[in-house]
Design an enzyme around this catalytic site. Structure first.
Site, short mmCIF file in Angstrom:
data_model
loop_
_atom_site.label_atom_id
_atom_site.label_comp_id
_atom_site.label_asym_id
_atom_site.label_seq_id
_atom_site.Cartn_x
_atom_site.Cartn_y
_atom_site.Cartn_z
N ASP A 3 0.84 -1.20 0.00
CA ASP A 3 0.00 0.00 0.00
C ASP A 3 0.88 1.25 0.00
O ASP A 3 0.84 2.03 0.94
CB ASP A 3 -0.97 -0.01 1.21
CG ASP A 3 -0.26 -0.02 2.55
OD1 ASP A 3 0.93 -0.42 2.62
OD2 ASP A 3 -0.88 0.40 3.56
N THR A 47 2.94 -5.98 2.79
CA THR A 47 3.40 -4.83 3.58
C THR A 47 2.24 -3.85 3.83
O THR A 47 2.46 -2.68 4.11
CB THR A 47 4.58 -4.11 2.88
OG1 THR A 47 4.13 -3.69 1.57
CG2 THR A 47 5.79 -5.02 2.73
N PHE A 87 -1.06 -0.93 12.59
CA PHE A 87 -1.93 -0.46 11.49
C PHE A 87 -2.37 -1.56 10.52
O PHE A 87 -3.57 -1.73 10.27
CB PHE A 87 -1.21 0.67 10.73
CG PHE A 87 -2.01 1.25 9.61
CD1 PHE A 87 -3.05 2.13 9.85
CD2 PHE A 87 -1.72 0.92 8.29
CE1 PHE A 87 -3.79 2.67 8.80
CE2 PHE A 87 -2.45 1.45 7.24
CZ PHE A 87 -3.49 2.33 7.50
N ASN A 88 -1.41 -2.31 9.93
CA ASN A 88 -1.78 -3.26 8.87
C ASN A 88 -2.76 -4.33 9.35
O ASN A 88 -3.62 -4.78 8.60
CB ASN A 88 -0.53 -3.97 8.31
CG ASN A 88 0.35 -3.02 7.52
OD1 ASN A 88 -0.12 -1.98 7.07
ND2 ASN A 88 1.61 -3.38 7.37
N ASP A 111 6.70 1.14 2.04
CA ASP A 111 6.38 0.16 0.99
C ASP A 111 7.23 0.45 -0.25
O ASP A 111 7.69 -0.47 -0.92
CB ASP A 111 4.91 0.27 0.57
CG ASP A 111 3.96 0.05 1.71
OD1 ASP A 111 3.41 -1.04 1.84
OD2 ASP A 111 3.75 1.00 2.50
N ASN A 140 -2.48 2.74 3.55
CA ASN A 140 -1.91 4.07 3.81
C ASN A 140 -2.71 5.16 3.10
O ASN A 140 -2.82 6.28 3.59
CB ASN A 140 -0.45 4.12 3.35
CG ASN A 140 0.45 3.32 4.28
OD1 ASN A 140 0.20 3.27 5.49
ND2 ASN A 140 1.47 2.71 3.75
N HIS A 194 9.67 0.41 8.40
CA HIS A 194 9.09 -0.91 8.66
C HIS A 194 9.20 -1.91 7.50
O HIS A 194 9.73 -3.00 7.64
CB HIS A 194 7.59 -0.78 8.95
CG HIS A 194 7.21 0.21 10.00
ND1 HIS A 194 7.35 -0.06 11.33
CD2 HIS A 194 6.66 1.45 9.92
CE1 HIS A 194 6.90 0.98 12.02
NE2 HIS A 194 6.48 1.91 11.19
N ASP A 195 8.58 -1.55 6.36
CA ASP A 195 8.27 -2.57 5.34
C ASP A 195 9.46 -3.26 4.68
O ASP A 195 9.38 -4.47 4.40
CB ASP A 195 7.37 -1.95 4.26
CG ASP A 195 5.98 -1.62 4.80
OD1 ASP A 195 5.62 -2.15 5.86
OD2 ASP A 195 5.28 -0.83 4.15
#
Ligand code: BDR
Ligand code: CA
Length: 306
Positions: free
Chosen positions: A11, A124, A165-166, A16, A40, A239-240
């Protein structure tokens, strides 16, 4: 050893974008498809961003499919506070033309799985597309070598006290994936929140001075500012790309075997990844990261995007 075939479901999204960048500039993994999910930003925006990124990385030969415009059972939730109105604020792309596959994301995922002996699915973003693929084509399970996800946490969340979040955006989808009996590898906030794009990282990236580092620096500048404002973090956690880096090298993350289940209640715990060693193992969970090696991989790939 054969090169792993990868589908990235994402996203984009600043972090990402860097995960996709790594996949486009490595010869150790074979990116066979990209799918987009709302998260996102709305599906139209994350899809436009993925399309722009694939053009920028000269990878328009990779099939790109738009995913579901909403989670399985819940309302759309986006994150403009971090990723901006476009979902990728900070970088302006030329006017690239649309290059979308005729299939929707879950269909492309299913077709690619069935056409190949084994595929690794990296998610992701919220896991809606993969869950839909498993619902409509359960026969793809045997073709999925592993699901590697950025999501969840062994400790606290980022959107609520409990949830990341995800997972929070589509807990029912995550639940389907976590109960699928497909091997799972989870890189959650407990490690990814330690991967901060600090001033040293920005300076090192700037010095690399390639098209790749130009994109990285411009995106991370906005990402960092927003993370500081919104989460009061010292800088932005990247993060991703942790998912891809864990596939590229096995000396960056430490994993522990755990049982992970998803809270799908309508309480304030919804979206929590419940991690325990007291129940049968279903997931490799990242518990530590070597930061020096992590950045080594990022810099090495930034140098390749000329
Ligand atoms: C996750 O949420 C999104 O904002 C990021 O792209 C990452 O996938 C972190 O919680
Ligand atoms: Ca993401």
């Amino acid at each position: 050893m054969t090169t792993r075939k990868i589908i990235l479901d994402c996203d984009p999204g600043h972090d990402d974008a860097i995960a996709l960048f790594l996949l486009c500039y490595t010869d150790k993994l074979d990116l066979i498809g990209v799918t987009t999910t709302c998260g996102n930003q709305t599906i139209e925006k994350t899809s436009r961003n993925a399309n722009n990124l694939l053009h920028y990385f000269n990878k328009t030969n990779i099939p790109l499919a738009k995913g579901s415009s909403k989670p399985l059972n819940r309302k759309v939730m986006t994150c403009p506070e971090i990723h901006g109105e476009s979902g990728l604020d900070g970088f302006t792309f030329p006017n690239y033309k649309d290059n979308f596959d005729y299939r929707v994301a879950y269909q492309l995922i299913s077709d690619l799985c069935l056409e190949n002996d084994k595929v690794t699915i990296v998610t992701t973003g919220p896991m809606t597309n993969l869950a839909l693929a498993l619902i409509h084509h359960p026969e793809i399970k045997e073709h999925i070598e592993e699901i590697v996800l950025m999501g969840g946490s062994t400790k606290e969340g980022n959107i609520t006290k409990e949830a990341e979040f995800n997972i929070l955006v589509d807990p029912e989808a995550a639940d389907i994936c976590f109960r699928s009996n497909i091997p799972l590898r989870m890189l959650g906030l407990n490690v990814t929140r330690r991967i901060l794009v600090n001033d040293d990282v920005m300076e090192n990236a700037r010095k690399i001075n390639t098209r790749g580092s130009d994109l990285f620096v411009k995106l991370m500048k906005v990402f960092n500012e927003n993370q500081k404002k919104f989460f009061s973090l010292p800088s932005g956690p990247l993060h991703d790309p942790a998912t891809i880096i864990s596939l590229l090298r096995d000396d960056v993350f430490t994993f522990e075997d755990m049982n992970v289940s998803i809270d799908t209640s309508n309480t304030n715990k919804v979206g929590k990844t419940i991690c325990t060693k007291e129940k049968p193992f279903n997931c490799k969970v990242a518990t530590d990261v070597n930061l020096e090696k992590y950045w080594e991989v990022i810099y090495d790939h930034l140098k390749r995007c000329l």
